[in-house]
Structure formats: C-alpha cells, structure tokens
Write an enzyme that holds these catalytic residues in place. Structure first.
Site, PDB file in Angstrom:
ATOM      1  N   GLU A   1       0.805  -1.222   0.000  1.00  0.00           N
ATOM      2  CA  GLU A   1       0.000   0.000   0.000  1.00  0.00           C
ATOM      3  C   GLU A   1       0.842   1.278   0.000  1.00  0.00           C
ATOM      4  OE1 GLU A   1      -2.636  -0.377   3.352  1.00  0.00           O
ATOM      5  OE2 GLU A   1      -3.802  -1.963   2.424  1.00  0.00           O
TER       6      GLU A   1
ATOM      7  N   GLU B   1      -5.454  -8.551   0.992  1.00  0.00           N
ATOM      8  CA  GLU B   1      -6.118  -8.160   2.250  1.00  0.00           C
ATOM      9  C   GLU B   1      -7.583  -7.886   1.971  1.00  0.00           C
ATOM     10  OE1 GLU B   1      -4.497  -4.830   4.471  1.00  0.00           O
ATOM     11  OE2 GLU B   1      -2.443  -5.524   4.114  1.00  0.00           O
TER      12      GLU B   1
HETATM   13  O1  IFM Z   1      -4.180  -2.893   9.312  1.00  0.00           O
HETATM   14  C1  IFM Z   1      -4.111  -2.392   8.012  1.00  0.00           C
HETATM   15  C2  IFM Z   1      -2.956  -3.010   7.263  1.00  0.00           C
HETATM   16  O2  IFM Z   1      -1.765  -2.792   7.903  1.00  0.00           O
HETATM   17  C3  IFM Z   1      -2.858  -2.411   5.884  1.00  0.00           C
HETATM   18  N1  IFM Z   1      -4.115  -2.462   5.178  1.00  0.00           N
HETATM   19  C4  IFM Z   1      -5.288  -2.007   5.889  1.00  0.00           C
HETATM   20  C5  IFM Z   1      -5.380  -2.664   7.247  1.00  0.00           C
HETATM   21  C6  IFM Z   1      -6.637  -2.157   7.993  1.00  0.00           C
HETATM   22  O3  IFM Z   1      -6.548  -0.782   8.184  1.00  0.00           O
END
Ligand code: IFM
Length: 443
Positions: A169, A352
């Site tokens: 990210e 994710e």
């Molecule tokens: O916890 C975070 C993760 O570190 C990166 N993506 C989003 C998640 C939720 O905010």
C-alpha cells in the site's frame, strides 16, 4: 451460520489459495531487538495514536511465533502473508543483522514444514528511523537503500519464500504519512505526498528487478490498496470529482506500474507539487509483475469538483464497520472488473480483505456474525468478478489476529482470532471457525 460459495466456483477448488495476513510492526513486539522505526517515533509523539499505545509488545509474536504457526495451521489455510521488518534485519551500516534474519528463517521454516506457503512483503510501513532522519521517502537515496535491503534479504531467504511483494500500500505510506500526516512520519504537504509516492514506486521498480534475479522461482510483485470512487449523483461535476479522486488515490500507484506513466491529472498540478521524476524512472517503475496484490475494504463517494478539488461525502445511513468504513461489497466486483478492463493484469491475489468489528469475548467465544457476513459478502463479490473473467487466484483474510491498528492503536479489531493483550491468549472467533470450515470443504 456458514461461509459458502456455489459448488462450481473456482474458489471452491484447491487450485485457489486461501490464507491469512499480518504485518511485522502490528504483531511482532520485541521492539528492543531491532532498530527503531518511524512508527516507534510516531507512537511516542503525543496525540498521534488514539489510545496512546505503541508497538513495543503488540501480539508478542516474536516470542510466540511457534504457537502462532500452530494457530495458522489449525485454520487449514494454504498460505500466510507476513511482512519482514527492515529495521530488524538490516543494521544501521547496511549489513544484515543475522539475529533478525534468523527469526524469519525459523518462522518460515516452521511454516514450510507444515506445508504453509509464505508470502512475504518487504515493506509494510516500518521505515528505519535513521533513514527517515536523512529525509525518508522524500530522499531519492531511500529507494536505493530499499533495493539494497531487498537484495540482501532475498539472498538470505531465497526460495524458502514462495512469493515476495516489494511494498504494501504505497498510497498509505505516501498520502497518509507525508501528505496528510495521520500516519508516520506525520508530515503534511501535497508536494511531500507526491514526491514520496514517486520514490516509493521507484524503490519498488529497483527492488523488483533485484528480487527477480535473486529468486526467479518465486512469485514476485506488489500489493496496492484500492478504494473505488463513486459519484454522489450522476451530474457531470460529481462524475468528474469521482474520476479525479480515483486518479489521485488509486490509479496514481497502479498506472505507473502498469503503463509507465502517471495519470494525466499530474499536468494540472502546480509546479511546486509535481514530483521530481528523473530520466528512466518510469521505465524502472514499470517492471513486469508475476502477480498483483489487491487490498480492498470499502468504497468512497465524491461530490462536486472544482478543478482538482474533490469532496468525499459521508454516506450517513449506510452500514459501516467499527472503523467507520462503509460496507459495500459490490464495489469489490466493480473494482476487479474495471482494473481488468483497463489494464493487462497478471494473476491477482486479494492480499487483504476484512473488517474491524466491535467484538466481545464471552465465555471464551467471540460471536462476530457481523464479520462473518462481511466475509461471505466479499467472497461472493470476488467470485462474481472471477465469473466475469478476472484471474483472481488467491485470497487472504486481514487479519489472522487482532493487532496494532496504526493510528487507532489497539481500539480496532480486524482479526479472525481474538487477542487478549494482557494475557496474549488467542481465541478463534466465529468468523475464523467459519473460514476454516469453508476452506476445508474445497474439492
Ligand atoms: O491494518 C491495516 C494493514 O496494515 C494495511 N491495510 C489495511 C489494514 C486495515 O486498516
């Protein structure tokens, strides 16, 4: 309540990879056995973390990793996505810290011995503080330091790791960290946001080249997050606002990697806000990917745009998770199909997806039916995208367990496993049990 998908779904086969994900700073603890990073400094700054907490202990994963691997195995997943802590494995002089490397070797060996594939991300936001002191991601040199770290760690871990991702990210590192300052290192200027984004992307390109040389058998790529942008109304102004926001927040990171250029909105920026791009940079950034990791949580709605201004609208009556993010699963299908029609995508992993919910543990049980419903709806959304031709080959639940949720501290729980931070007891939630059962029923 169960998780299920149509029996003819590709996700119902063992060819499809299911996993759980975490990140180093969020779970490891043992901060005294690594160099300080920008999140240590940010946590120590009054008012930055909602509950005033830090990552010094987190889930004590460095001490408890063997138990955690057993926990992962008990969920029946094929894969575990973790991140390597740069300040744990590289000393200030740039050489490998063997003690830190050994931690990951032991962890990865433990996972591999149980048949769990390792997907390692090399940068999940924990920049060594001494590098930030030299300008961090505003300093072009950081991209080269990252490539050097990537070189050393991929030589050390080699093919023990099934898949390497360079960055997690970069939007969060650059926009949240350097443009609006709600994440570490807490700087706030548009020019900083755009410059740090460019250096992060450059770091990705430089590192990916090296990783492909060191580990040609691994699946190597990057993880991007997307928040699809919708117009509030179908007026031209709102549509323009949503498109501009999409270019600024989403395509800004995707288009350089896929097409070797920034979205055209870059030409509308004031000169002072334009990143310094040197000859050859865009070619370096546009490295072929073995896979693209996509993180999805929610959508955003935008209204009237004045030149490049776009205003996000709070959808007041919409269902939301405990962190205030709208639950809107069809945006997930829209995102995947629209990326697939805009770009020539490599195989896609959902690296994710998950939800923060206001969990309560009662009699050693967490009945998080709200999270379970979230997973059901979002797995359906991925399945719909696959049915429309998107080559999604894997899905990772965020997160394996509750952990340090950045500026929210420990107040928001994303785990499918509950963590009691006092005792470090782990308890699989109803959503985790349902995920396990769903995975085990694949043909
Ligand atoms: O916890 C975070 C993760 O570190 C990166 N993506 C989003 C998640 C939720 O905010």
């Amino acid at each position: 309540m169960k998780i299920s998908l149509p029996s003819n779904s590709k996700m119902h086969t063992k060819e499809f990879t299911f996993g759980v994900a975490t990140a180093s700073f969020q779970i490891e603890g043992a901060a005294d056995t690594r160099l300080p990073c920008i999140w240590d400094t940010f946590c120590a700054t009054a008012g930055k973390i909602r509950d005033g907490s830090d990552g010094k202990h987190a889930c004590e994963h460095v001490a408890l990793f063997k138990d955690d691997v057993q926990l992962i195995e008990s969920l029946g997943v094929d894969a575990y996505r973790l991140s390597i802590s740069w300040p744990r494995v590289i000393k200030q002089d740039g050489s490998l810290n063997q003690q830190g490397v050994d931690f990951y070797i032991n962890l990865i060996d433990e996972l591999n011995s149980r048949g769990i594939k390792v997907y390692a991300t090399l940068y999940h936001w924990d920049l060594p503080q001494h590098i930030e002191d030299q300008g961090g991601w505003l300093n072009r040199q950081t991209a080269y330091l990252f490539a050097d770290y990537a070189d050393k760690i991929t030589q050390a871990l080699g093919d023990k790791v099934y898949s390497y991702a360079t960055l997690n990210e970069p939007f969060c590192s650059s926009y949240l960290g350097y443009e609006v300052g709600v994440h570490a290192p807490g700087l706030a200027s548009k020019a900083f946001g755009r410059q740090s984004a460019h250096h992060l992307l450059l770091a990705h390109g430089l590192a990916l080249k090296v990783i492909q040389q060191n580990c040609p058998n691994a699946l190597n790529g990057i993880v991007l997050n997307f928040t699809p942008c919708y117009p509030l109304t179908d007026t031209d102004a709102d549509i323009k606002a949503a498109q501009t926001a999409d270019d600024y927040f989403n395509q800004w990171y995707m288009k350089p990697i896929m097409d070797g250029e920034y979205p055209a909105i870059i030409h509308d920026f004031d000169d002072a806000d334009k990143p310094d791009i040197q000859a050859g940079d865009m070619e370096i950034i546009k490295q072929p990917l073995d896979f693209l990791g996509i993180n999805f949580y929610t959508r955003a709605v935008y209204s009237t745009c004045d030149k490049n201004e776009f205003v996000q609208v709070d959808m007041k009556d919409a269902p939301k998770t405990d962190i205030g993010w709208e639950i809107y699963p069809s945006a997930f299908t829209d995102l995947l199909t629209s990326l697939n029609s805009t770009y020539t995508l490599p195989p896609v992993y959902i690296t994710e997806n998950g939800a923060a919910m206001d969990d309560k543990i009662v009699n050693n049980q967490v009945d998080d039916l709200d999270r379970l419903e979230y997973y059901q709806a979002h797995l359906n959304a991925v399945n719909n995208a696959i049915n429309q031709g998107v080559n999604v080959v894997g899905y990772f639940a965020w997160s394996l367990m509750d952990n340090f949720e950045w500026a929210e501290g420990y107040l928001k729980r994303f785990g499918i496993v509950y963590v009691d931070y006092q005792t470090q007891q782990r308890t699989i939630k109803r959503s985790g049990l349902a995920y396990r059962d769903f995975i085990s029923q694949r043909q």
